[in-house]
Enzyme design. Structure first.
Site, PDB file in Angstrom:
ATOM      1  N   GLU A 262       0.814  -1.218   0.000  1.00 43.40           N
ATOM      2  CA  GLU A 262       0.000   0.000   0.000  1.00 43.40           C
ATOM      3  C   GLU A 262       0.842   1.260   0.000  1.00 43.40           C
ATOM      4  O   GLU A 262       0.436   2.292  -0.527  1.00 43.40           O
ATOM      5  CB  GLU A 262      -0.925  -0.017   1.223  1.00 43.40           C
ATOM      6  CG  GLU A 262      -2.125   0.871   1.110  1.00 43.40           C
ATOM      7  CD  GLU A 262      -3.190   0.519   2.142  1.00 43.40           C
ATOM      8  OE1 GLU A 262      -3.821   1.456   2.644  1.00 43.40           O
ATOM      9  OE2 GLU A 262      -3.389  -0.675   2.435  1.00 43.40           O
TER      10      GLU A 262
ATOM     11  N   ASP B 299      -2.553  -3.301   3.699  1.00 43.80           N
ATOM     12  CA  ASP B 299      -3.057  -3.400   5.065  1.00 43.80           C
ATOM     13  C   ASP B 299      -4.195  -4.408   5.123  1.00 43.80           C
ATOM     14  O   ASP B 299      -5.070  -4.421   4.247  1.00 43.80           O
ATOM     15  CB  ASP B 299      -3.567  -2.038   5.549  1.00 43.80           C
ATOM     16  CG  ASP B 299      -2.448  -1.012   5.670  1.00 43.80           C
ATOM     17  OD1 ASP B 299      -1.273  -1.412   5.702  1.00 43.80           O
ATOM     18  OD2 ASP B 299      -2.768   0.192   5.727  1.00 43.80           O
TER      19      ASP B 299
ATOM     20  N   TYR C 119      -0.110  -2.378  13.694  1.00 46.48           N
ATOM     21  CA  TYR C 119      -1.118  -1.751  12.845  1.00 46.48           C
ATOM     22  C   TYR C 119      -2.136  -1.000  13.714  1.00 46.48           C
ATOM     23  O   TYR C 119      -2.719  -1.575  14.634  1.00 46.48           O
ATOM     24  CB  TYR C 119      -1.831  -2.821  12.023  1.00 46.48           C
ATOM     25  CG  TYR C 119      -2.713  -2.265  10.937  1.00 46.48           C
ATOM     26  CD1 TYR C 119      -2.193  -1.451   9.944  1.00 46.48           C
ATOM     27  CD2 TYR C 119      -4.071  -2.560  10.907  1.00 46.48           C
ATOM     28  CE1 TYR C 119      -2.999  -0.937   8.946  1.00 46.48           C
ATOM     29  CE2 TYR C 119      -4.883  -2.057   9.910  1.00 46.48           C
ATOM     30  CZ  TYR C 119      -4.343  -1.240   8.932  1.00 46.48           C
ATOM     31  OH  TYR C 119      -5.151  -0.733   7.951  1.00 46.48           O
TER      32      TYR C 119
END
Length: 764
Positions: free
Chosen positions: A8, A107, A318
């Site tokens: 990403e 992600d 994350y």
């Protein structure tokens, strides 16, 4: 074999490549876009970063004109896919299309899955054009960009989740439809186009409605007086007890109590003492993290941007997660041991001294990502500013969840004074436990000595305290996020963005949050029809539908079509009330706060908050007192008049800077003189103080753009000219004043003048 890995962001691509190639990857470029290549086990790997979405959903060109398109047709319009990142799009087709294996490494959430599927579709279309067969398609799932997590993820690849991507795509289409149709309707109905358009959103509008509803409750609240009666006692220290009736609304009863007890000592009727735990906090999920960040002065949107950057750089896990239970596979002790080599060594060693590390647990246990935790140890000085604050917040929360509960002793006593009962309560922290690590929370304490039933205690004061009932408090960033989560408004990934949009579009301001006149009138306009658009229930229902799509219980087309029908009905209701809506918005456009009296007509001068400026004008139509003030921050009335032109003076308040006194006329000599700091060393023009779009002040030449000389300025305190000129570079020497500290400096930061000592002046 050739393998293409799609990430990403560029930082993620670099870290993955470094770990998988053992540092032997090489950066390359194709079609104007950077990618990474390396060899491993005889296979060629190419890693292509996307920088987020490379395509976007939009309406076809025939539907893009705001004024001419029939909104009823827009509701039913199909959507098209447009390429928004041409270089990444071309690189995917050039570099990844001939790969034997495609690994999606975006992600691992709905948005990330959609980004990965968008890229995958581009690759598959190009393969079809080249008449190539279907490649092996896999997905790497990781929650932290550490060597262990990345290598394990690529050793245990899973399948892509099309249902998750469909859920995100359905949200995009629905948000586009509702936002475009209703934003165009309200903007057209009120004649507000361009930068002044009126934004309506599926989530942002009910969020604004929450804030407006609370403001209406505050404005309509009628306070009631009440009194509380206290007696102060002395035994090894002073403590006080409150009458058991609490808030007393009849003052005659207060006088009766005081007349009975004044001058009398007390007798203890009961005394209890017990200990209770101060429970450890749950691990950080996204919403709790954002709430805690707001408490240390970092806005939710900024906190999330910083957290994402720290994740991409491998410092934290994350940051978009609902989970509040650590995975059993997470090496908690190993993480703590790594922190023992940092500035958090004291706190880490406190945890390591325990016989076993047993974390606290929250209410939500999910399987997508673990709670937020420090993925790697940052040495002191590696991170600065708000980045260091956010990292420290994550570290301290993580360690606090692993340490012991605290303990407090609670004492309660009932004391009779001349037949009237009073209660006293004492609290004392006996063992701080996790509180000594998570230093952002403080336990309130109150003194109460050991007492015994039947003993007399000496009273030293008898008094009343007057107060009044309070309206409900305004939401601050923390409580607003909590309320949005409670009502299922938005998601963990979008709530901070929603709040930021409401601020940027001029609907809310401040913290605690209050709606602007425009925000209040917009909700009032929406409430002219019986529609669910301002109610959280409609948005919550759609969030449930998103979950059902992700769980393969319903297809995205049926959810989108149902939303179109609902939107069509809402639009027709608003069309019938167009004149009323226009009137309410116009009324808001002409309302503002009074900042003084007009020197021409002796009528009120008002300041109207716009999206990116204040409109300051006399309430008399056609009066020349009509100015625009581009000032980030807020303005306050001063009741002073300008010595140069007799117009009102206002105080401009910006975060991190001392308040600035200004005349409402931007061109007034009062403002010009106060902003002038000296002469430009390049062309002799005036160096004046200006404010950037980001709210940072700096010096620049008055002859801009012909002269581009500019200097940064300290953001805190005040800056004044000294009349002196730097002997090294010719710039004016300035005086910075912050609290009691005053020091002279050259605005050219690398100038030799600033390396000298002895220029600090004593406080006056």
């Amino acid at each position: 074999m050739k393998c293409a890995i799609i990430t990403e962001k560029a930082d993620v691509a670099r870290r993955i490549s470094f770990f998988l190639s053992e540092g032997k990857a090489k950066s390359k470029r194709s079609k104007g876009h950077n990618y990474i290549e390396f060899e491993k086990d005889g296979n060629t790997y190419v890693v292509v970063p996307l920088s987020g979405h490379i395509v976007e959903i939009n309406f076809p060109p025939s539907m893009k004109d705001w004024k001419s398109v029939d909104l009823r047709k827009l509701v039913e319009s199909e959507t098209v896919i447009e390429v928004k990142n041409r270089s990444a799009y071309s690189t995917l087709k050039d570099i990844a299309a001939d790969a034997d294996q495609i690994i999606i490494a975006t992600d691992y959430d709905r948005e990330g899955e959609l980004i990965g599927m968008e890229a995958l579709n581009i690759v598959l279309e190009e393969r079809q054009r080249r008449h190539l067969g279907m490649p092996d398609i896999k997905r790497a799932k990781f929650s932290a960009l550490t060597r262990q997590e990345v290598t394990e993820a690529f050793s245990n690849l899973i399948d892509v989740n099309k249902a998750m991507a469909d859920s995100a795509e359905a949200r995009e289409v629905i948000d586009l439809l509702w936002g475009a149709v209703l934003t165009r309707f309200f903007s057209n109905a009120t004649g507000r186009w361009g930068r002044d358009f009126l934004s309506i959103g599926r989530v942002q509008t009910p969020t604004l409605a929450l804030i407006v509803k609370r403001e209406r409750e505050i404005l309509s609240f009628v306070p009631e007086k009440f009194w509380r009666v206290f007696v102060s006692f002395d035994k090894g220290g002073t403590f006080r007890a409150e009458h058991v009736e609490g808030n007393i609304k009849d003052h005659r009863r207060v006088e009766e109590i005081l007349s009975k007890v004044r001058g009398k000592d007390g007798r203890v009727r009961s005394f209890e003492r017990w200990e209770e735990p101060i429970r450890r906090p749950a691990p950080f999920n996204t919403n709790e993290f954002l709430r805690e960040a707001s408490r240390i002065g970092i806005s939710p949107a900024n906190a999330m941007r910083i957290a994402e950057s720290l994740y991409n750089r491998g410092y934290i896990s994350y940051p978009r997660t609902d989970n509040t239970v650590y995975n059993r596979s997470l090496p908690l002790r190993k993480i703590v041991e790594s922190l023992a080599e940092t500035q958090f060594s004291r706190e880490a060693n406190m945890v390591l001294s325990l016989d076993s590390v047993r974390p606290s647990r929250g209410r939500t246990e999910a399987t997508d990502h673990p709670p937020i935790y420090p993925a790697s140890a940052a040495k002191k000085g590696e991170l600065t500013g708000d980045y260091a604050k956010i990292y420290e917040l994550v570290v301290r929360r993580f360690l606090a969840t692993l340490y012991t509960d605290g303990t407090r002793e609670v004492r309660e006593a009932t004391i009779e004074v001349s037949g009237e009962e009073f209660r006293a309560r004492g609290v004392r922290v006996t063992e701080p436990g996790w509180l000594s690590i998570y230093t952002y929370h403080r336990q309130a304490e109150a003194f109460l000595p050991d007492l015994h039933s039947g003993e007399e205690v000496k009273a030293i004061d008898w008094y009343e305290e007057e107060d009044e009932t309070k309206p409900p408090p305004r939401y601050d960033m923390s409580s607003l996020l909590r309320k949005m989560e409670e009502l299922n408004l938005g998601t963990k990934s979008t709530r901070h963005d929603i709040i930021e949009k409401l601020q940027k579009r001029g609907f809310i301001e401040g913290n605690p949050v209050r709606p602007t006149p425009l925000g209040m009138s917009l909700i009032d306009s929406i409430l002219t029809v019986e529609s669910k658009i301002s109610e959280p229930e409609m948005t919550a229902e759609l969030e449930v539908d998103m979950d059902r799509i992700a769980e393969n219980k319903v297809d995205k087309e049926s959810v989108v079509n149902q939303s179109r029908k609902m939107l069509s009905s809402v639009l027709e209701d608003f069309r019938e009330k167009e004149d009323i809506i226009n009137g309410k918005i116009k009324e808001a456009e002409n309302s503002g706060e009074t900042v003084g009296l007009c020197p021409v007509h002796s009528r009120e001068v008002i300041a109207i908050k716009k999206r990116d400026h204040y409109e300051i004008r006399c309430t008399v139509e056609g009066c020349p007192i009509n100015y625009r003030l581009y000032a980030r921050g807020s303005i306050k009335k001063t009741d002073e008049r300008c010595s140069a032109c007799s117009k009102p003076l206002i105080k401009v308040i910006r975060k991190g800077q001392s308040p600035e006194l200004r005349c409402i006329d931007p061109a007034c000599a009062f403002n010009v003189e106060r902003s002038r700091m000296g002469k430009c060393p390049s062309d002799g023009g005036d160096l004046v103080v200006r404010q950037s779009r980001n709210g940072k002040r700096f010096l620049s030449c008055s002859n801009y753009p012909k002269c581009t000389v500019s200097y940064p300025l300290p953001q805190m305190g005040t800056v004044e000219p000294t009349g002196q000129v730097c002997q090294y570079c010719g710039a004016p020497i300035l005086l910075s004043i912050r609290g009691r500290r005053r020091w002279r400096f050259c605005p050219k930061m690398d100038c030799q003048f600033n390396r000298r000592r002895g220029d600090e002046e004593p406080a006056s």
